[in-house]
Design a protein around this motif. Structure first.
Motif, short mmCIF file in Angstrom:
data_model
loop_
_atom_site.label_atom_id
_atom_site.label_comp_id
_atom_site.label_asym_id
_atom_site.label_seq_id
_atom_site.Cartn_x
_atom_site.Cartn_y
_atom_site.Cartn_z
N PHE A 257 -19.98 -30.49 -38.37
CA PHE A 257 -19.70 -29.50 -39.42
C PHE A 257 -18.45 -29.88 -40.19
CE2 PHE A 257 -16.66 -27.74 -36.43
CZ PHE A 257 -17.29 -27.88 -35.20
N ASP A 258 -18.38 -29.33 -41.41
CA ASP A 258 -17.23 -29.59 -42.28
C ASP A 258 -16.94 -28.34 -43.10
OD1 ASP A 258 -15.57 -31.99 -43.71
OD2 ASP A 258 -16.20 -30.48 -45.17
N THR A 259 -15.64 -27.98 -43.16
CA THR A 259 -15.23 -26.84 -43.99
C THR A 259 -14.01 -27.23 -44.83
OG1 THR A 259 -13.94 -26.00 -42.11
CG2 THR A 259 -16.11 -25.03 -42.46
N ALA A 260 -13.87 -28.52 -45.13
CA ALA A 260 -12.68 -28.98 -45.85
C ALA A 260 -12.75 -28.70 -47.35
CB ALA A 260 -12.48 -30.48 -45.61
N GLY A 261 -13.93 -28.33 -47.84
CA GLY A 261 -14.10 -27.98 -49.25
C GLY A 261 -14.63 -26.56 -49.35
N PRO A 262 -15.07 -26.15 -50.54
CA PRO A 262 -15.56 -24.77 -50.71
C PRO A 262 -16.96 -24.58 -50.14
CG PRO A 262 -15.68 -25.95 -52.79
CD PRO A 262 -15.05 -26.90 -51.81
N HIS A 263 -17.11 -24.82 -48.85
CA HIS A 263 -18.42 -24.74 -48.22
C HIS A 263 -18.29 -24.64 -46.71
CE1 HIS A 263 -17.50 -29.22 -48.42
NE2 HIS A 263 -17.55 -28.98 -47.12
N CYS A 264 -19.39 -24.17 -46.08
CA CYS A 264 -19.65 -24.43 -44.66
C CYS A 264 -20.82 -25.40 -44.65
CB CYS A 264 -20.07 -23.15 -43.92
SG CYS A 264 -18.73 -22.13 -43.35
N ALA A 265 -20.61 -26.61 -44.18
CA ALA A 265 -21.68 -27.60 -44.13
C ALA A 265 -21.90 -28.00 -42.68
CB ALA A 265 -21.31 -28.82 -44.97
N ALA A 266 -23.18 -28.12 -42.28
CA ALA A 266 -23.46 -28.43 -40.87
C ALA A 266 -24.69 -29.31 -40.78
CB ALA A 266 -23.68 -27.14 -40.09
N ALA A 267 -24.73 -30.14 -39.76
CA ALA A 267 -25.89 -30.98 -39.50
C ALA A 267 -26.11 -31.08 -38.00
CB ALA A 267 -25.67 -32.38 -40.09
N LEU A 268 -27.39 -31.13 -37.63
CA LEU A 268 -27.76 -31.26 -36.22
C LEU A 268 -28.59 -32.53 -36.07
CD1 LEU A 268 -27.67 -29.79 -33.46
CD2 LEU A 268 -29.81 -28.64 -34.11
N LEU A 269 -28.09 -33.43 -35.27
CA LEU A 269 -28.70 -34.75 -35.16
C LEU A 269 -29.17 -34.98 -33.73
CD1 LEU A 269 -28.67 -37.03 -37.41
CD2 LEU A 269 -26.77 -38.05 -36.16
N ARG A 270 -30.44 -35.44 -33.59
CA ARG A 270 -30.94 -35.86 -32.27
C ARG A 270 -31.10 -37.36 -32.34
NH1 ARG A 270 -31.67 -33.60 -27.34
NH2 ARG A 270 -33.08 -31.91 -27.94
N GLY A 271 -30.25 -38.11 -31.68
CA GLY A 271 -30.27 -39.56 -31.84
C GLY A 271 -30.05 -39.89 -33.30
N ALA A 272 -30.96 -40.64 -33.89
CA ALA A 272 -30.84 -40.99 -35.31
C ALA A 272 -31.57 -39.99 -36.20
CB ALA A 272 -31.37 -42.39 -35.55
N ASP A 273 -32.24 -39.00 -35.60
CA ASP A 273 -33.06 -38.08 -36.38
C ASP A 273 -32.30 -36.82 -36.76
OD1 ASP A 273 -35.18 -39.83 -36.02
OD2 ASP A 273 -35.82 -38.83 -34.16
N LEU A 274 -32.37 -36.49 -38.03
CA LEU A 274 -31.74 -35.26 -38.49
C LEU A 274 -32.69 -34.09 -38.22
CD1 LEU A 274 -29.31 -34.10 -40.17
CD2 LEU A 274 -30.84 -34.23 -42.14
N LEU A 275 -32.27 -33.16 -37.35
CA LEU A 275 -33.12 -32.00 -37.06
C LEU A 275 -32.97 -30.94 -38.14
CD1 LEU A 275 -32.64 -31.49 -33.20
CD2 LEU A 275 -34.35 -32.86 -34.41
N ASP A 276 -31.73 -30.78 -38.61
CA ASP A 276 -31.49 -29.75 -39.63
C ASP A 276 -30.14 -30.02 -40.27
OD1 ASP A 276 -31.77 -27.53 -41.23
OD2 ASP A 276 -31.54 -26.04 -39.62
N ALA A 277 -30.02 -29.62 -41.52
CA ALA A 277 -28.71 -29.65 -42.18
C ALA A 277 -28.67 -28.44 -43.10
CB ALA A 277 -28.52 -30.93 -42.97
N ARG A 278 -27.54 -27.79 -43.17
CA ARG A 278 -27.45 -26.67 -44.10
C ARG A 278 -26.05 -26.54 -44.67
NH1 ARG A 278 -29.68 -21.80 -40.52
NH2 ARG A 278 -31.35 -23.30 -40.16
#
Lengths: 214, 366
Positions: free
Chosen positions: A10-31
């Motif tokens: 996750f990242d909150t260094a800019g005007p956002h809440c950004a998150a990603a969930l990764l299983r190995g090399a596969d992106l399960l979700d990002a929002r």
């Protein structure tokens, strides 16, 4: 074979809440949720929701990852504080990833990442041959441009063909990918720390101590 | 999900509203508080070169120390997260940077371990902290006197606070720090001014007793600070520097002025309090300034002359700490509070009290 590691980034260094969930090399979700403020109230709930919708929980994680800036000081501290809290509570590694590393992830070397730091200054880091920074430069300072294969940023003075900064969603995903590489490479994960590049605003005392006589 | 309502509970407290990063584990057994651990990581050296606590420096330090403080508190209590019934974190009032880091870390831990979480008012933590020393029937009278706060509170219950009066400008602890800086004494100013005052003549300088001539229980310390600055400058201009004896005399005179003001206002607060005919009346003092021996004995004298018990928390729990936050959090769990809260720099304990003079257009800070 053990299951591929599950990484929450996750990242909150800019005007956002950004998150990603990764299983190995596969992106399960990002929002990404755009917000000028309120990340402190939203971030953990957003992460819990993202895990739950995959039928997963915090106990399933292998590692945490967070953006460490540079960026908004309070925002960077929100992500770092959350990552440290999760790491402590789950006894898991938390990887701090700078915005420079995340911006440079898919670029050929040597490359330059140069970002508007406001107040007439630039956050910059050059990767590969001639590596430089991370540093805070005055906007008049010469950028280390010699022989670049690529550059990314949002300031003037970058070579033709430069790329814009990645989106917040890519930022979160890249943070997760970098953490995955570090995790599988067996790299240590010291507690994440903000990358401020700018000293704290602090004025010395207005009334200096007197000369003492016997 | 674990619950923390009623009975014997173990709570993790987290506090970072000013310049101390703190975590503690408190257990309630048969209604009494047992402090299993209380870790306080101070920042005095980080702020020493500046004119007080620098908010951005404090925020930076908190965000990188909270996890270590929490781990140490659990280790010293020989407990793990599984042993906890809940988490209590200071949500305000205070410096927003530190509050935000602690609230976010607490949220993360609570979510990761399925623990209930409450946001605690820092002042409620101080107000209930005399219960660490004695069984105290409500209502009791509390003087909260620290680096950031100074107020008289009627404590009617774990969530019932009435502010009788408070400082309209600076807190006494802040004044001690400022006086120490003006006189070239080390920080924190409380202990160093007190030490220097032992060698001084409190009668040499006639420092003002602000607001003593005015009715009520409000206090002011800003003018006293300025009077010390003027006296110092006068002496330095005369001698080309400050003599050791001058410095000791200023410290003694300043401390005596603070003691006189606090004692007189405390006497007024006690008379309001005794008007309610409390059973087993008590004057309680909390906050770091309560560790000053001169101020403490002045307040003790007022208490004994008015038939009040004098109660203060153990010294280590007078200054900012997280045990008091865990204890106040326990009371909130009892009351069934929980759910959503946000870090907030302003959070008056007595929501009905009129804002203090100088509180600004956003209303009362604390």
């Amino acid at each position: 074979m053990p299951p591929a590691p599950l990484i929450l980034a996750f990242d909150t260094a800019g005007p956002h809440c950004a998150a990603a969930l990764l299983r190995g090399a596969d992106l399960l979700d990002a929002r990404v949720e755009a917000m000028e403020r309120g990340q402190a109230e939203r971030l953990v709930d957003l992460l819990s929701e993202m895990l739950a919708e995959q039928g997963l929980g915090y106990a399933d994680l292998s590692a945490l990852a967070c953006g460490t800036g540079p960026g908004n000081f309070t925002g960077v501290r929100i992500a770092v504080s959350a990552a440290r809290g999760f790491a402590l509570a789950l006894n898991l590694p938390a990887h701090g990833v700078s915005r420079f590393e995340a911006e440079a992830l898919d670029l050929p070397r040597p490359c330059l990442v140069a970002l508007d730091a406001r107040r007439g200054e630039v956050y910059a880091q050059r990767f590969g041959e001639g590596a430089h920074g991370p540093a805070l430069l005055a906007s008049g300072d010469a950028l280390p441009l010699d022989g670049l294969a690529a550059s990314r940023g949002d300031i003037s003075g970058l070579p033709a063909g430069h790329l814009p900064p990645v989106t917040p969603e890519t930022l979160a995903r890249n943070i997760a990918r970098i953490a995955h590489a570090r995790l599988t490479g067996g790299e240590p994960a010291p507690p994440p720390a903000p990358l401020y590049l700018r000293a704290a605003d602090a004025a010395p005392s207005r009334h200096p101590a007197p000369v003492m006589l016997p | 999900m674990a619950t923390a309502t009623g009975g014997d509970r173990i709570i993790l407290g987290i506090e970072s509203s000013c310049d101390d990063t703190a975590a503690a584990v408190v257990q309630r057994v048969d209604g009494r508080a047992h402090v299993l651990s209380s870790v306080v990581l101070g920042q005095t050296a980080l702020h020493a070169d500046f004119g007080g606590v620098v908010p951005e420096i404090a925020a930076r330090a908190h965000s990188e120390r909270l996890d270590a403080a929490i781990a140490q508190a659990l280790a010293e209590a020989a407990l793990g997260f599984d042993d906890l019934d809940g988490i209590a974190v200071t949500a305000g009032p205070g410096l927003i940077g530190g509050l935000v880091s602690a609230v976010v870390a607490a949220r993360a831990i609570a979510a990761a371990r399925g623990l209930p979480l409450v946001g605690v008012n820092h002042l409620a933590g101080h107000a209930l902290s005399p219960q660490f020393s004695a069984e105290l029937p409500f209502p009791y009278l509390l003087l909260l006197v620290s680096g950031g706060h100074c107020q008289f509170l009627l404590v009617r219950g774990p969530d019932g606070f009435e502010r009788l009066g408070g400082t309209i400008d600076d807190a006494p602890g802040e004044a001690f720090d400022k006086v120490a800086r003006l006189l070239g004494l080390p920080q924190p100013g409380g202990p160093s001014v007190e030490e220097e005052a032992r060698r001084g003549d409190a009668a040499r300088f006639a420092f003002p007793r602000p607001l003593l001539d005015r009715a009520g229980m409000d206090l002011s310390f800003s003018g006293l600070k300025t009077a010390v600055l003027r006296e110092r400058d006068r002496l330095v201009a005369g001698a080309g520097g400050l003599r050791r004896q001058d410095r000791a005399d200023i410290c003694a005179g300043f401390q005596a002025a603070v003691a006189d003001v606090l004692a007189e206002k405390a006497a007024r607060a006690i008379s309001v309090y005794l008007g309610e005919n409390p059973a087993n009346p008590a004057l309680c003092v909390a906050g770091g300034v309560a560790s000053n021996a001169t101020l403490r004995s002045a307040l003790q004298a007022v208490a004994s002359s008015t038939g009040c018990r004098f109660v203060a928390p153990p010294l280590a729990l007078c200054t900012d700490n997280a045990a008091m936050i865990a204890w106040a959090g326990l009371a909130q769990f009892d009351a069934g509070s929980g759910g959503d809260f946000a870090a907030r720099p302003r959070w008056p304990l007595d929501q009905d009290a009129a804002p203090m003079l100088g509180a600004g257009k956003k209303g009362a800070k604390a």
